[in-house]
Enzyme design. Structure first.
Site, PDB file in Angstrom:
ATOM      1  N   SER A 100      23.157  12.964   0.743  1.00  0.00           N
ATOM      2  CA  SER A 100      22.919  14.399   0.551  1.00  0.00           C
ATOM      3  C   SER A 100      22.197  15.048   1.735  1.00  0.00           C
ATOM      4  CB  SER A 100      22.169  14.591  -0.774  1.00  0.00           C
ATOM      5  OG  SER A 100      22.067  15.944  -1.085  1.00  0.00           O
ATOM      6  N   ASP A 239      24.086  21.623   2.462  1.00  0.00           N
ATOM      7  CA  ASP A 239      23.407  20.361   2.762  1.00  0.00           C
ATOM      8  C   ASP A 239      24.479  19.349   3.197  1.00  0.00           C
ATOM      9  OD1 ASP A 239      24.571  19.998   0.265  1.00  0.00           O
ATOM     10  OD2 ASP A 239      23.032  18.582  -0.382  1.00  0.00           O
ATOM     11  N   ASP A 241      26.209  16.973   1.876  1.00  0.00           N
ATOM     12  CA  ASP A 241      27.409  16.696   1.078  1.00  0.00           C
ATOM     13  C   ASP A 241      27.941  17.952   0.373  1.00  0.00           C
ATOM     14  OD1 ASP A 241      25.161  16.714  -0.638  1.00  0.00           O
ATOM     15  OD2 ASP A 241      26.194  15.505  -2.130  1.00  0.00           O
TER      16      ASP A 241
HETATM   17 MG    MG Z   1      23.533  17.314  -1.888  1.00  0.00          MG
END
Ligand code: MG
Length: 456
Positions: A100, A239, A241
């Site tokens: 992430s 972010d 992902d």
């Molecule tokens: Mg994320």
């Protein structure tokens, strides 16, 4: 006594530094565990652009195949594509390899249900048990699973998301993908939606050369400058992902997370789910459109679960993790960006919309305490906190204890899930009220903690 099983999953999947918590041995075991746990059928796998992601993905897939389950391989995609593919293709599970917003040396594994919702805690515990006991259902050579490249599924995601939104041409948007998983997809979808798009950090690169993958104020200086300099209507950042989205307004300021969530919630209307630590701005905005707010525990999976329970139209955390149930139960930063553009087209410039909302003074304080005492301290706080106030409208004990007061002020006392402290979060109608709530609740918490320390 039952053997204690080590916890692998944190608040958002398994996460850690490569070579430390995250390694190939663990990845294989998780692959085998998912292959064992998931029902009969196929399993979707995707990964972000981190240097270690293709390698970890290969090993996870090998584990799944050895359990006789077929793999549908998306390759490098944002997390929401994994959630959506799992749902649309009738898969038994989805696996996303990503850390992430964490920096390059980190990686992680997050798991998804057939309806596109993240694994619940009980399912994560089941995976941990299988990993710990190594009770894998490996199959013989003639029953191994097969792997299929489904990278072309991305075109379905694009067309389905575009069919859902109503955007007229003419919006000028700067998108900063942070060289993360949405680097190709988010600009492409914005262009196909009719926007004039300027890109920053939109080549996938696991070294994240342009900025840290966390879309925070300190990492988005370039985006804020560019939005202002070229007179764009807004900026969008993801972010690593792209399950999250944050926005920059037409003045080049980062949009307040709570206010933006409140504006989009009011736009969606009806029933909306958010977490106990979100501002009362969302309640005020929804009240104007006869909507309702339901609050739940902090964490996107709790938001998703509550959305399904109450049949909400929308839900989100102030971090910019928003869930759009009409599309999928997986948080989707790309669709979130499109919803903000719809808001701007319908309601006018983002800076004005944000400025028109009242700003309530907020405080966040942490008080250290022993982990072993947390539970008893919180029980005591639940009992004693309401005595500090004479104008309580609502008490919510779902995650810590949250009191709503008569003038829209509120206070939340909540233990940290990972560190040795209890946090007080509050919002006051004005500075004086915020100061008084802050002083009184902090003193009470310190007194309670002291009493426990003295009794030891
Ligand atoms: Mg994320």
């Amino acid at each position: 006594m039952e053997e204690e099983i080590p916890q692998l999953f944190g608040t958002s999947g398994i996460r850690g530094k490569l070579g430390d918590k995250i390694n190939l041995e663990l990845a294989l075991k998780v692959g085998l565990a998912v292959g064992t746990f998931a029902g009969k059928g196929k399993i979707v796998v995707g990964h972000d652009p981190r240097t270690s992601s293709p390698m970890i993905s290969m090993v996870v897939k090998a584990g799944i195949l050895q359990c006789g389950k077929d793999v549908l391989d998306l390759g490098m995609v944002p997390t929401p594509v994994v959630g959506y593919a799992t749902k649309c293709l009738g898969a038994q599970a989805g696996v996303m390899i990503t850390a992430s917003h964490n920096p390059s040396p980190y990686n992680g594994i997050k798991l998804w249900n057939p309806n596109g919702m993240a694994y619940r805690q009980d399912q994560e515990r089941a995976i941990e048990r299988i990993v710990h006991c190594e009770s894998f259902n490996r199959v013989s050579w003639d029953l191994l699973g097969k792997s299929q490249d489904i990278s072309n599924f991305v075109s379905h995601y694009v067309s389905d998301i575009l069919a859902l939104v109503k955007i007229k041409p003419g919006i000028k948007v700067v998108v900063d993908c942070g060289s993360g998983a949405a680097s190709n997809l988010s600009p492409l979808i914005l262009r196909q939606a009719g926007c004039e798009v300027v890109t920053l950090n939109s080549q996938p690169d696991g070294f994240f050369p342009g900025r840290n993958p966390e879309p925070s104020q300190k990492n988005l200086g370039e985006l804020m400058r560019v939005v202002k300099a070229i007179g764009a209507d807004l900026g969008i950042a993801h972010d690593g992902d792209a399950d999250r989205m944050v926005a920059v307004d037409d003045e080049g300021r980062m949009a307040d997370f709570d206010k933006l969530l409140a504006l989009v919630s009011a736009q969606r209307g009806g029933m909306v789910v958010t977490t106990v630590d979100a501002s009362a701005a969302i309640d005020r905005c929804l009240m104007e459109v006869d909507g309702k707010v339901k609050r739940t525990k902090v964490g996107d999976v709790h938001v998703a679960e509550r959305i399904s329970e109450v049949g909400a139209n929308f839900g989100g955390e102030p971090s910019g993790t928003w869930i759009h149930p009409e599309f999928c139960m997986c948080p989707d930063g790309i669709l979130s960006g499109l919803r903000v553009i719809e808001l701007v087209q319908e309601k006018g410039p983002l800076a004005k919309l944000l400025d028109d909302l009242p700003t309530y003074p907020t405080r966040r304080v942490t008080v250290n305490c022993q982990d072993d005492d947390k539970k008893s301290i919180m029980q005591e706080m639940e009992k004693k906190l309401p005595y500090l106030f004479s104008d309580i409208k609502d008490v919510n004990p779902i995650d810590g204890v949250r009191l709503t007061l008569s003038d829209d002020s509120w206070v939340l006392v909540r233990p940290s899930g990972t560190e040795s402290f209890i946090r007080i979060t509050l919002e006051g109608k004005d500075e004086k009220r915020a100061h008084q709530i802050h002083q009184d609740s902090k003193k009470l918490l310190e007194d309670v903690i002291k009493k426990f320390e003295e009794s030891e």
